[in-house]
Design a protein around this motif. Structure first.
Motif, mmCIF file in Angstrom:
data_model
loop_
_atom_site.group_PDB
_atom_site.id
_atom_site.type_symbol
_atom_site.label_atom_id
_atom_site.label_comp_id
_atom_site.label_asym_id
_atom_site.label_seq_id
_atom_site.Cartn_x
_atom_site.Cartn_y
_atom_site.Cartn_z
ATOM 1 N N GLN A 1 -1.042 1.489 -5.010
ATOM 2 C CA GLN A 1 -0.709 2.845 -4.552
ATOM 3 C C GLN A 1 -1.030 3.018 -3.079
ATOM 4 N N LEU A 2 -2.198 2.523 -2.640
ATOM 5 C CA LEU A 2 -2.604 2.681 -1.248
ATOM 6 C C LEU A 2 -1.697 1.879 -0.320
ATOM 7 N N LYS A 3 -1.364 0.664 -0.734
ATOM 8 C CA LYS A 3 -0.459 -0.149 0.070
ATOM 9 C C LYS A 3 0.906 0.518 0.197
ATOM 10 N N LEU B 1 4.276 5.390 5.267
ATOM 11 C CA LEU B 1 3.912 6.037 6.533
ATOM 12 C C LEU B 1 4.461 5.256 7.726
ATOM 13 N N LYS B 2 4.348 3.945 7.655
ATOM 14 C CA LYS B 2 4.860 3.113 8.745
ATOM 15 C C LYS B 2 6.376 3.197 8.827
ATOM 16 N N SER B 3 7.033 3.238 7.682
ATOM 17 C CA SER B 3 8.491 3.290 7.671
ATOM 18 C C SER B 3 8.995 4.604 8.255
ATOM 19 N N MET C 1 -6.976 7.418 -2.200
ATOM 20 C CA MET C 1 -7.025 6.090 -2.799
ATOM 21 C C MET C 1 -7.121 6.169 -4.319
ATOM 22 N N GLU C 2 -6.107 5.664 -5.000
ATOM 23 C CA GLU C 2 -6.134 5.609 -6.464
ATOM 24 C C GLU C 2 -6.146 4.174 -6.971
ATOM 25 N N ILE D 1 0.818 9.798 -2.383
ATOM 26 C CA ILE D 1 2.142 9.194 -2.254
ATOM 27 C C ILE D 1 2.847 9.751 -1.019
ATOM 28 N N GLY D 2 3.739 8.954 -0.473
ATOM 29 C CA GLY D 2 4.512 9.401 0.681
ATOM 30 C C GLY D 2 5.746 10.152 0.224
#
Length: 471
Positions: free
Chosen positions: A178-180, A186-188, A173-174, A149-150
Motif C-alpha cells: 500500500q505504501l509503495k 504521488l510521483k506519477s 502506512m498500512e 491511497i492516491g
C-alpha cells in the motif's frame, strides 16, 4: 641563375611538411617556422630568418648575407633544429578549432542547472510558486484524515496546490504494498518533482516499526553514540537510505544533530551524545551514508533542543544559551553536515533570549539569515521546524508564521498547521509588497537545485551550447 641562399617552392613545401610532422600540436594545430641557417657573416642574421612568420610561398623574404655570389644553383645547407616546441597560432582560437571532448566543470553544471530552473520558474504562476514553498502532510493538503491511497481527492489537491513536498507518517502506512503504491502514485501525478519524506532516525519509535511495516529496528542514534564507533553512524546512514529506497521515498527528515546538553532534554534520547566532537563526526558520517544512497537529508535542528526539557507540542521552548556557546558547540556540527551534502537544514522553534528575544529561531532573520546563511554560508534549503505545534499556534496566526518564516530567509514551511491560511497569507503579503516575487524565486531556485540536479541532461545541453562536441 638561382641564388643559393633561397629555397624554391618545391623545397619550401618539403621543408614545411617535415616541420609539421615534428611540431604537431594536439589541440590547436601547427604553425610552421622554417629555420634557415645562412652561410656567411654579417647582414640579415639568423634571428630574423628563424622568427619570420611566412604568409605564403610568394611572400617569403629572401635573406642575404654580405655580397651575393653569382654561382651555380645548389641545394642549400639546412641545419636541423635541436629542439622543437608546440606552437599555437596567434590567429587560432579554441572556438575555431571546435569544442573539446572533456568533463564539464562544477561551475558549468551549475550554470546549466540554473538555466533549466529559470525556464521552469518563469512559466509558473505566483500561486504555483507559493504552493511550492510548503512541505506538509497529505492530511493538511486535503483536509481529510488517514490518507493511504492516491485517490482523486489527493490528486486534485496536488493539481490545485502543487506543494513542494509531502511528509508521510505512520497514519499513511498500512502495508508495504500500500505504501509503495501511494508513493508511486504521488510521483506519477507530480512528474517526480515532489519531495516525499518521512521522519526517520532509527530506534523503536520509527514510524515503520510503530505502524507494523517493519520488525527489525535500525539502531538508534543514542545507541550508536554510546558505542563510540564513528563508522557505525555511516552504517546507520546507509541503512536509513536503503529503507527510503525500498518504499520510494526521496527525502528523510534526519539525522538529528542535537547535542544532549541535558540528560532529560527533549531530544537527548535520540542524540548521538553530549560530546560535541563526537556528535559532529557521527552526524557527518550519517549524512554521507544517507546521501550515498541518493536520498535527500534534512539535518535537524539548528540550533538544537539539547538544553530544552519541555515538549514544544505543549510548552513554548526558550533557551538562555548565548550565541558564543552555539558558535562553539553547534557550528562545527553544521559545518561538517554542510560539507557532507546536507540538502535541508531544519531550524528549531526555540526562542533565544540573547539572540531572538521571544521570537522562534525559524521565524528570526538573526538565526536564519545572519547565522545560517551568513556565518555558516549555507545555500541549501532552509526549512522551518514543525509549525503545527500548540506552543506556536497559541502565539501566532498561521498566516503570520508563514510570512515571518519567508521574511526571515527560510525557503520551505514544514507542517504549517492550517495550510490554506498559511498559503493565502503569503499570497496576500506578495500583493501588499511585504514579500517580493523575486524573494520567492530565490527560495525556488534552492529547492529546484535539489529536485533537478539528477534530472538534467548536462551533456546534452552542453552540446547544444557548443561546449562539447557532438557524439
Amino acid at each position: 641563375m638561382v641564388d643559393k641562399y633561397n629555397l624554391s617552392k618545391q623545397e619550401l613545401r618539403k621543408m614545411r611538411r617535415k616541420k609539421e610532422t615534428i611540431q604537431a600540436f594536439a589541440v590547436f594545430g601547427v604553425v610552421v617556422l622554417i629555420a634557415l641557417v645562412v652561410l656567411g657573416g654579417a647582414g640579415v642574421g639568423v634571428y630574423s630568418l628563424l622568427h619570420k612568420q611566412p604568409q605564403s610561398d610568394s611572400e617569403l623574404v629572401q635573406g642575404t648575407v654580405g655580397e651575393a655570389e653569382n654561382e651555380t644553383a645548389s641545394d642549400p645547407v639546412v641545419e636541423e633544429p635541436k629542439e622543437t616546441y608546440p606552437i599555437v597560432s596567434q590567429n587560432s582560437t579554441p572556438e575555431e578549432e571546435g569544442p573539446i571532448d572533456r568533463e564539464l566543470t562544477d561551475e558549468e553544471k551549475a550554470e546549466i542547472l540554473d538555466e533549466t530552473i529559470a525556464v521552469y520558474i518563469n512559466d509558473m504562476t505566483i500561486e504555483q510558486k507559493v504552493a511550492g514553498l510548503f512541505f506538509i502532510t497529505p492530511e493538511e493538503l486535503t483536509g481529510k484524515t488517514g490518507i493511504t491511497i492516491g485517490d482523486s481527492t489527493l490528486n486534485t489537491a496536488l493539481s490545485e496546490y502543487p506543494v513542494g513536498g509531502l511528509l508521510l507518517t505512520r497514519d499513511n502506512m498500512e502495508s508495504t504494498e500500500q505504501l509503495k503504491e501511494l508513493i508511486f502514485n504521488l510521483k506519477s501525478v507530480t512528474g517526480n518533482e515532489l519531495f516525499i519524506g518521512v521522519a526517520e532516525t532509527g530506534g523503536a519509535d520509527s514510524p515503520f516499526i510503530v505502524s507494523g511495516l517493519k520488525e527489525a529496528v535500525i539502531t538508534g542514534q543514542r545507541e550508536i553514540g554510546e558505542s563510540g564507533e564513528n563508522s557505525a553512524a555511516y552504517t546507520y546512514g546507509i541503512a536509513v537510505g536503503n529503507l527510503m529506497n525500498e518504499y520510494g521515498f526521496n527525502t528523510v527528515i534526519g539525522p538529528l544533530a542535537d547535542i544532549a546538553l541535558q540528560e532529560n532534554g527533549y531530544t537527548s534520547g535520540e542524540s548521538f551524545g553530549n560530546d560535541p566532537t563526537q556528535v559532529k563526526d557521527m552526524v557527518r558520517n550519517a549524512v554521507r551514508g544517507v546521501e550515498d544512497q541518493n536520498i535527500n537529508t534534512c539535518v535537524k535542528f539548528f540550533p538544537g533542543y539539547g538544553d530544552i526539557t519541555g515538549n514544544p507540542a505543549s510548552s513554548r521552548p526558550t533557551s538562555s544559551r548565548t550565541k558564543e556557546d552555539i558558535v562553539e558547540k553547534d557550528y562545527p556540527i553544521y559545518e561538517d553536515a554542510i560539507d557532507g551534502g546536507a540538502d535541508f537544514i531544519m531550524v528549531s522553534q526555540i526562542a533565544y533570549s540573547s539572540i531572538t528575544r521571544d521570537v522562534p529561531a525559524c521565524l528570526s532573520s538573526a538565526v536564519v539569515t545572519d547565522m545560517l546563511r551568513g556565518e555558516l554560508e549555507y545555500d541549501g534549503i532552509v526549512i522551518t521546524d514543525y509549525l503545527d505545534t500548540r506552543s506556536l499556534i497559541m502565539h501566532y496566526k498561521h498566516a503570520d508564521m508563514a510570512v515571518m518564516a519567508i521574511q526571515a530567509g527560510g525557503d520551505m514551511l514544514f507542517c504549517s498547521g492550517d495550510f490554506k491560511k498559511a498559503y493565502n497569507g503569503i499570497l496576500s503579503a506578495v500583493e501588499r509588497g511585504d514579500i517580493t516575487e523575486e524573494r520567492i524565486d530565490e527560495s525556488l531556485y534552492r529547492i529546484y537545485r535539489v529536485k533537478y540536479r539528477n534530472l538534467v541532461d548536462y551533456e546534452g545541453v552542453a552540446i547544444q551550447k557548443g561546449w562539447l562536441p557532438e557524439k
